[in-house]
Design an enzyme around this catalytic site. Structure first.
Site, PDB file in Angstrom:
ATOM      1  N   SER A 126       0.798  -1.215   0.000  1.00  0.00           N
ATOM      2  CA  SER A 126       0.000   0.000   0.000  1.00  0.00           C
ATOM      3  C   SER A 126       0.837   1.275   0.000  1.00  0.00           C
ATOM      4  O   SER A 126       1.459   1.586  -0.995  1.00  0.00           O
ATOM      5  CB  SER A 126      -0.999  -0.027   1.153  1.00  0.00           C
ATOM      6  OG  SER A 126      -2.107   0.782   0.848  1.00  0.00           O
ATOM      7  N   ASP A 173       9.507   4.575 -10.744  1.00  0.00           N
ATOM      8  CA  ASP A 173       9.013   5.152 -11.996  1.00  0.00           C
ATOM      9  C   ASP A 173       9.733   6.439 -12.373  1.00  0.00           C
ATOM     10  O   ASP A 173       9.872   6.756 -13.561  1.00  0.00           O
ATOM     11  CB  ASP A 173       7.510   5.425 -11.891  1.00  0.00           C
ATOM     12  CG  ASP A 173       6.675   4.176 -12.106  1.00  0.00           C
ATOM     13  OD1 ASP A 173       7.261   3.075 -12.162  1.00  0.00           O
ATOM     14  OD2 ASP A 173       5.434   4.292 -12.201  1.00  0.00           O
ATOM     15  N   LYS A 216      -1.497  -3.944  -3.064  1.00  0.00           N
ATOM     16  CA  LYS A 216      -2.729  -3.303  -2.584  1.00  0.00           C
ATOM     17  C   LYS A 216      -2.754  -1.873  -3.112  1.00  0.00           C
ATOM     18  O   LYS A 216      -2.058  -1.006  -2.626  1.00  0.00           O
ATOM     19  CB  LYS A 216      -2.822  -3.290  -1.062  1.00  0.00           C
ATOM     20  CG  LYS A 216      -4.107  -2.613  -0.570  1.00  0.00           C
ATOM     21  CD  LYS A 216      -4.229  -2.645   0.932  1.00  0.00           C
ATOM     22  CE  LYS A 216      -5.543  -1.988   1.379  1.00  0.00           C
ATOM     23  NZ  LYS A 216      -5.541  -0.533   1.177  1.00  0.00           N
TER      24      LYS A 216
END
Length: 411
Positions: A310, A321, A335
Site C-alpha cells: 500500500s 518510476d 494493494k
C-alpha cells in the site's frame, strides 16, 4: 466541515472525524439502531469506489436491511457487517468502538499488545502474520512472518473479522493471550501463551554501514505513521553528518499507513516529479507531486518484499518510476486501494474503499504488486537478522551501491 486524513495500508483507512448525520428520510422517525444502519449505508452510497456496488442495487439493499429487527446495538452492528459483506471487499468493513480506537492509536504513540502485524490472505482467507514487530512479545514467542493464526484464546478466527482479531490480541500490559499458530515453514500447529506488553511505535531504524571504504546510510521504515516523515528526516540528517553519501531505504514488511506520510517521505527524495495518482469512482484522476526540495540526491536503493504493501508501494513505485532509485528484493504485496474511515455513533467507525491509486507511469498494482529491478528471493527473516550478513537482499543492495550502479537524480 469534515477533516480528512488519507490512509493507504493493509489494514488502513482514511479518518473522517466530526459530523454525524441525522435522518434524511422525510418525516419518518427511525430508531437509533436504524439510524446507525442508514448512516453506514449512506457512507457507502456516497463514497464507495465501485458505483455498481458489486453489481447490486444499493437502494434495494437498504430497504431489505431496514425490514430486519434492529432492537439492540449488537443487532445493528451485525446488520451493517452483513450489508458491507455484499460488496465482497475485505477492506470495507465495520469497526466497533474498541477496534476503531485501536486503529487510530496504531498511527501514532504506542499501544499494548503482542506486537503482530496481521492481514487476511486474499487467496486463502486465513489470518496471516505480516511480521512480528522487533522486540515484541510475539517475536520472543517465535512467531514468524507468514505464520497463520488459527485461534485466539480458543476462538476460531474464521468466526471473527480482521479488526476483531487485532482487538483480541491487544490488551492491558501484563495480561496473557493464547494464540494457536500454524508454522509457515513446518506446518506444525502449536498454542503459545503470549504476555502483552507496551509496543513502541517508532517507525524508523537507521545505522551507518561501511563497505569497500564507502559510507552507506541504512534506513528501515516499519510503518507510515504520523511521525514517520519527521523521523526519516532526522535519520537522513544524522547519517549525512556521519558522512553517508549513498542510501538503502528498507520498506520490507511495511504494511503501509497514512497516505500523506508516504507522499511527504517521497518528497524527501524527489525533486518535482509526480508521486502518485488517485482515481475516484467517476474515474477522475488527482495527482500528488514533489515540491522541488529533496533532502538528498545521493544514490538510493530500495528494498521490498511480499509484505511491502500500500503506502509502501506508493513510495517504492514513485521512486522506481521516476528513475530515482533501484528496487531490490521480491514482488510487493499488491494493494492499490485507499480506504476512508467514517465515524459512527457510540464510538464505532466504518472503513470504506473510496479510491484506487496508480504509480507515476500509471501502473495499477492492485493484486499485481511491483516487480523490483533486481529480484533476489529470500525466505522471511526476523528483524534481528535484517541488514546483517545473513540478509541476502541487503547484501545485494550494498554490492550495487559500492559498485556505483545505483541511480541518483542530478543536482
Amino acid at each position: 466541515m469534515l477533516r480528512k486524513q488519507f490512509w493507504a495500508g493493509v489494514c488502513g483507512v482514511l479518518l473522517v472525524f466530526g459530523m454525524v448525520f441525522g435522518p434524511m428520510d422525510g418525516a419518518i422517525a427511525f430508531t437509533d439502531e436504524q439510524n446507525l444502519l442508514l448512516q453506514a449505508w449512506r457512507y457507502v452510497s456516497q463514497s464507495y469506489v465501485d458505483e455498481t456496488f458489486n453489481g447490486q442495487n444499493w437502494w434495494v439493499i437498504r430497504q431489505k436491511f431496514l425490514k430486519r429487527p434492529l432492537n439492540t446495538q449488537e443487532q445493528a452492528y451485525e446488520a451493517v457487517t452483513e450489508m458491507l459483506a455484499l460488496l465482497d471487499d475485505p477492506y470495507t468493513r465495520l469497526l466497533r468502538p474498541e477496534q476503531y480506537r485501536s486503529l487510530k492509536v496504531s498511527t501514532s504513540g504506542e499501544l499494548s499488545g503482542v506486537g503482530l502485524q496481521i492481514n487476511i490472505n486474499p487467496e486463502t482467507d486465513l489470518l496471516e502474520v505480516i511480521v512480528p514487530l522487533p522486540g515484541s512479545p510475539a517475536e520472543a514467542a517465535g512467531i514468524e512472518t507468514k505464520d497463520q493464526i488459527l485461534a485466539i484464546d480458543g476462538v476460531d478466527i474464521r468466526n471473527i473479522g480482521l479488526d476483531e482479531a487485532a482487538a483480541r490480541m491487544r490488551g492491558k500490559k501484563g495480561t496473557t493471550v493464547a494464540l494457536t499458530v500454524k508454522s509457515a515453514k513446518t506446518e506444525a500447529i502449536r498454542t503459545v501463551k503470549v504476555t502483552r506488553d507496551t509496543i513502541a511505535l517508532n517507525p524508523v531504524y537507521a545505522k551507518l554501514e561501511e563497505k569497500n571504504r564507502e559510507k552507506i546510510g541504512y534506513i528501515r521504515l516499519n510503518q507510515f505513521s504520523a511521525n514517520a516523515t519527521e523521523e526519516i528526516s532526522k535519520s537522513l540528517d544524522q547519517l549525512q553528518r556521519q558522512g553517508a553519501d549513498r542510501y538503502i531505504l528498507d520498506l520490507r514488511n511495511n504494511p503501509g499507513g497514512l497516505l500523506q506520510a508516504g507522499i511527504e517521505i517521497a518528497r524527501l527524495w524527489l525533486d518535482q516529479e509526480t508521486i502518485v495518482y488517485t482515481v475516484n469512482r467517476q474515474g477522475i484522476f488527482e495527482s500528488y507531486g514533489a515540491t522541488g526540495h529533496p533532502l538528498t540526491d545521493a544514490p538510493l536503493v530500495v528494498l521490498v518484499n511480499q509484505a511491502t504493501a500500500s503506502a509502501s508501494e506508493i513510495l517504492a513505485g514513485a521512486l522506481q518510476d521516476n528513475g530515482r532509485a533501484l528496487l531490490i528484493g521480491e514482488k510487493t504485496f499488491g494493494k492499490g486501494l485507499i480506504q476512508s474511515l467514517f465515524e459512527l455513533p457510540n464510538g464505532a467507525g466504518m472503513a470504506v474503499t473510496v479510491a484506487k491509486y496508480e504509480t507515476p507511469l500509471h501502473h495499477d498494482i492492485n493484486k499485481l504488486g511491483i516487480l523490483p529491478d533486481e529480484v533476489i528471493p529470500q525466505d522471511p527473516i526476523p528483524y534481528r537478522m535484517m541488514a546483517t550478513e545473513a540478509d541476502l537482499q541487503y547484501q545485494a543492495a550494498l554490492e550495487l551501491l559500492t559498485q556505483g550502479q545505483a541511480i541518483a537524480k542530478a543536482a
